[in-house]
Design an enzyme around this catalytic site. Structure first.
Site, mmCIF file in Angstrom:
data_model
loop_
_atom_site.group_PDB
_atom_site.id
_atom_site.type_symbol
_atom_site.label_atom_id
_atom_site.label_comp_id
_atom_site.label_asym_id
_atom_site.label_seq_id
_atom_site.Cartn_x
_atom_site.Cartn_y
_atom_site.Cartn_z
ATOM 1 N N GLN A 84 16.912 30.819 -32.889
ATOM 2 C CA GLN A 84 17.322 29.794 -31.761
ATOM 3 C C GLN A 84 18.503 29.083 -32.226
ATOM 4 O O GLN A 84 19.071 28.390 -31.432
ATOM 5 C CB GLN A 84 16.116 28.714 -31.634
ATOM 6 C CG GLN A 84 15.665 27.780 -32.616
ATOM 7 C CD GLN A 84 14.847 28.400 -33.671
ATOM 8 O OE1 GLN A 84 14.773 29.438 -33.973
ATOM 9 N NE2 GLN A 84 14.075 27.503 -34.411
ATOM 10 N N ARG B 232 25.344 29.047 -33.996
ATOM 11 C CA ARG B 232 25.751 28.454 -35.047
ATOM 12 C C ARG B 232 25.401 29.410 -36.232
ATOM 13 O O ARG B 232 26.059 29.459 -37.431
ATOM 14 C CB ARG B 232 24.655 27.484 -35.599
ATOM 15 C CG ARG B 232 25.108 25.904 -34.905
ATOM 16 C CD ARG B 232 24.344 24.892 -35.127
ATOM 17 N NE ARG B 232 24.783 23.653 -34.394
ATOM 18 C CZ ARG B 232 23.891 22.601 -34.007
ATOM 19 N NH1 ARG B 232 22.672 22.649 -34.176
ATOM 20 N NH2 ARG B 232 24.633 21.509 -33.222
ATOM 21 N N THR C 210 13.298 26.900 -27.569
ATOM 22 C CA THR C 210 13.502 25.632 -28.159
ATOM 23 C C THR C 210 12.260 24.798 -27.764
ATOM 24 O O THR C 210 11.743 24.827 -26.558
ATOM 25 C CB THR C 210 14.663 25.032 -27.485
ATOM 26 O OG1 THR C 210 14.942 23.440 -28.041
ATOM 27 C CG2 THR C 210 14.886 25.055 -26.190
ATOM 28 N N SER C 211 11.692 23.795 -28.736
ATOM 29 C CA SER C 211 10.904 22.790 -28.498
ATOM 30 C C SER C 211 11.070 22.010 -27.300
ATOM 31 O O SER C 211 9.902 21.352 -26.765
ATOM 32 C CB SER C 211 10.542 22.243 -29.812
ATOM 33 O OG SER C 211 11.670 21.439 -30.321
ATOM 34 N N GLN C 212 12.272 21.818 -26.972
ATOM 35 C CA GLN C 212 12.777 20.945 -25.842
ATOM 36 C C GLN C 212 12.304 21.079 -24.614
ATOM 37 O O GLN C 212 12.041 20.263 -23.882
ATOM 38 C CB GLN C 212 14.324 20.616 -25.955
ATOM 39 C CG GLN C 212 14.801 19.906 -27.235
ATOM 40 C CD GLN C 212 16.113 19.963 -27.457
ATOM 41 O OE1 GLN C 212 16.957 20.527 -26.741
ATOM 42 N NE2 GLN C 212 16.558 19.279 -28.499
ATOM 43 N N ARG D 92 13.873 10.237 -26.640
ATOM 44 C CA ARG D 92 12.254 10.452 -26.040
ATOM 45 C C ARG D 92 11.768 8.999 -25.863
ATOM 46 O O ARG D 92 11.391 8.579 -24.923
ATOM 47 C CB ARG D 92 11.311 10.851 -27.310
ATOM 48 C CG ARG D 92 11.347 12.286 -27.555
ATOM 49 C CD ARG D 92 10.593 12.757 -28.874
ATOM 50 N NE ARG D 92 10.625 14.155 -28.911
ATOM 51 C CZ ARG D 92 11.537 15.072 -29.315
ATOM 52 N NH1 ARG D 92 12.731 14.699 -29.487
ATOM 53 N NH2 ARG D 92 11.582 16.298 -29.471
ATOM 54 N N ASP E 99 18.699 22.537 -36.761
ATOM 55 C CA ASP E 99 20.040 21.913 -37.067
ATOM 56 C C ASP E 99 20.362 21.867 -38.274
ATOM 57 O O ASP E 99 21.751 21.527 -38.809
ATOM 58 C CB ASP E 99 19.489 20.601 -36.621
ATOM 59 C CG ASP E 99 19.452 20.234 -35.036
ATOM 60 O OD1 ASP E 99 19.851 21.196 -34.431
ATOM 61 O OD2 ASP E 99 18.673 19.471 -34.707
ATOM 62 N N GLY F 296 22.226 18.554 -25.122
ATOM 63 C CA GLY F 296 21.303 19.625 -24.738
ATOM 64 C C GLY F 296 19.761 19.039 -24.934
ATOM 65 O O GLY F 296 19.026 19.374 -23.917
#
Length: 420
Positions: A329, A337, A163-165, A25, A306, A91
Site C-alpha cells: 500500500q 513511495r 488502506t485502512s482509511q 478523526r 508512512d 488522502g
C-alpha cells in the site's frame, strides 16, 4: 522551495506535533456530533485544514483557535455543500469525507490536487454503493473527482482494506444510516488505525461490534454521536523523523508530547529502532534518544507504511542488509513511495533493490547530492535528514510539502542544531 542539509549533530528538547490521524478523526466525528465538541491542541497543518474546510462545507460550524478548535456538529445530518469540496493533498480527508458525504440528502462533489486525483478510491466507491448511496468517479476509473449522492441507507457491504482509511470512513458513516450495516473487510492493511477509529467511536458513544481479526463489523443505524472534549496526543509518524535525526546525527534528544499507550501504528518504530541497536528510553514521560550505530534487520512494514521513507534512509546507514517488506500500500500514498525512495536514494549512492511490496537496502552510507522530493512531505523530510550524516550536503526540492503534516519541521530541526 529547495533546501540543503549538511552533516549535523542534533541535541536538545523538541515538542512532537499533534497527531494528524487523531485530529482528522476528531474533526469528522465532531462535525457529526449533536452539540459542541472541543479539540485541544490539534495539529494545525495543510491536511487538517483540508478536513476543517470539508466539514464546514457540509454544514458544521468550526472556530479554529491556536490551542483549541470548537466544532458545532450537524447531528448526523450533513448539508448539501454550496460548492465542490477540494481536499487539497489530504488522502485521509478524501476517504473519510466520502463517508460523511454519503449521509447528505443530495449531491456532493469531492476532488483534490494532482496527487489526490491519482489515488484510487474505487473500493470505497463500490462499498458505498452497496450501502444505498450513489458514488461514482467522474472519469470512471475510481479516481477523484468523486460524485456522491446520499443518504446512505445501510445493509451489507464488503471492502478491500487496501488502506485502512476505507474501513474507517465506512465505520464513521454507517451509524448515521437509516438502517443497520454489516461490513466485511478483506486483506486489511494498517490495522492499528482501524483500532484508533474504534477508540474514537467509543469516545463519542457510537456502537459497533467488531470481530477479533477486524474482518467483520456490525453497526446499528440511526445512532446519535455525543460531543466530546479531548486533547490530541503527539504524532508518532512525525516523531519518527525526530528520533531518526537524533540517531543518525549522534546527538541526544528528548521528545515531549507522546503517549506510549496510544493506538498509533507508528509507535512501533520505537521498538524497531531499538531492535536495530538505537538507544531509546522513556524518562519522566519523555522519549529520550541517544545517537549511535545501528544494524540492518528485516521489518514487516504493513502496519506502518508512512514510515518507509525515513526507515529506508536509516537502512542506508545501518550495518548490513535491511528488508522493508509487506507494504504494497506504500505505492498508493501521495507518491509510490517504494519506487520514489529507491530512485532517489540511488542518486545518493545507496545500494537498493526494489521489491513489489518493499525494499532491500544494503548499508554503507550516503555520499550526498541532489534529489527530487516529489512534493511528498514524508519523502522531503526523510531526504533532508539523510543529509545530517552524509559525506556531502543533500539538496531536496519541493520542500514546502513538509507543511502537510509538520509545519514547524524546519524551525524545529534548526533549533536542535541542524545545518539546513
Amino acid at each position: 522551495m529547495i533546501v540543503t542539509s549538511e552533516k549535523s549533530r542534533l541535541d536538545g528538547t523538541a515538542a512532537v506535533p499533534a497527531s494528524k490521524s487523531h485530529t482528522i478523526r476528531a474533526v469528522i466525528l465532531g462535525s457529526l456530533a449533536d452539540g459542541e465538541s472541543a479539540i485541544e491542541l490539534p495539529l494545525d497543518s495543510f491536511d487538517t485544514r483540508s478536513a476543517v474546510a470539508a466539514v464546514k462545507a457540509l454544514g458544521a460550524g468550526i472556530e479554529t483557535g491556536n490551542d483549541i478548535w470548537l466544532i458545532n456538529g450537524v447531528a448526523g445530518r450533513p448539508k448539501i455543500p454550496e460548492n465542490i469540496i477540494d481536499v487539497g493533498n489530504s488522502g485521509t480527508t478524501l476517504y473519510m469525507i466520502m463517508g460523511t458525504a454519503s449521509l447528505v440528502d443530495g449531491l456532493t462533489v469531492i476532488t483534490g490536487d494532482d496527487q489526490i486525483r491519482r489515488r484510487t478510491a474505487s473500493h470505497l466507491v463500490e462499498a458505498l454503493n452497496m450501502l444505498g448511496a450513489e458514488a461514482v468517479s467522474t472519469r470512471g476509473n475510481g479516481l477523484a473527482p468523486i460524485l456522491i449522492r446520499g443518504p446512505l441507507k445501510g445493509g451489507s457491504t464488503s471492502v478491500a482494506g487496501v488502506t485502512s482509511q476505507y474501513v474507517s470512513s465506512l465505520l464513521m458513516a454507517c451509524p448515521f444510516g437509516s438502517g443497520d450495516s454489516e461490513i466485511t473487510v478483506t486483506a486489511l492493511n494498517e490495522r492499528p488505525y482501524v483500532h484508533m477509529t474504534l477508540d474514537w467511536m467509543n469516545i463519542v458513544g457510537l456502537d459497533v461490534e467488531a470481530s477479533a481479526d477486524l474482518s467483520r463489523f456490525t453497526v446499528s443505524g440511526s445512532q446519535t454521536c455525543r460531543p466530546f472534549v479531548r486533547r490530541i496526543p503527539g504524532d508518532f509518524s512525525s516523531a519518527t523523523f525526530l528520533i531518526c535525526a537524533a540517531v543518525l546525527s549522534g546527538g541526544t534528544m528528548s521528545l515531549t508530547g507522546l503517549d506510549m499507550n496510544d493506538s498509533q501504528g507508528d509507535k512501533t518504530v520505537v521498538d524497531i529502532l531499538k531492535a536495530m541497536g538505537a538507544d531509546i528510553t522513556v524518562l519522566d514521560g519523555d522519549l529520550v534518544v541517544r545517537g549511535g550505530s545501528i544494524k540492518g534487520t528485516e521489518i514487516d512494514m504493513n502496519a506502518i507504511p508512512d514510515a518507509i521513507p525515513m526507515l529506508s534512509v536509516m537502512a542506508c546507514y545501518a550495518e548490513g542488509t535491511t528488508v522493508l517488506g509487506n507494504v504494497p500500500q506504500a505505492r498508493l500514498k501521495e507518491t509510490d513511495r517504494i519506487a520514489v525512495m529507491a530512485k532517489e536514494l540511488v542518486k545518493l549512492g545507496a545500494d537498493v533493490e526494489e521489491l513489489p511490496d518493499g525494499l532491500v537496502i544494503r548499508g554503507g552510507g550516503l555520499r550526498g547530492g541532489s534529489v527530487h522530493g516529489h512534493g511528498d512531505h514524508r519523502v522531503v523530510m526523510a531526504m533532508t535528514i539523510a543529509g545530517f550524516a552524509s559525506d556531502s550536503p543533500v539538496r531536496v526540492d519541493t520542500a514546502e510539502a513538509a507543511g502537510v503534516t509538520f509545519p514547524g519541521f524546519w524551525d524545529t530541526m534548526r533549533s536542535l542544531g541542524a545545518r539546513i
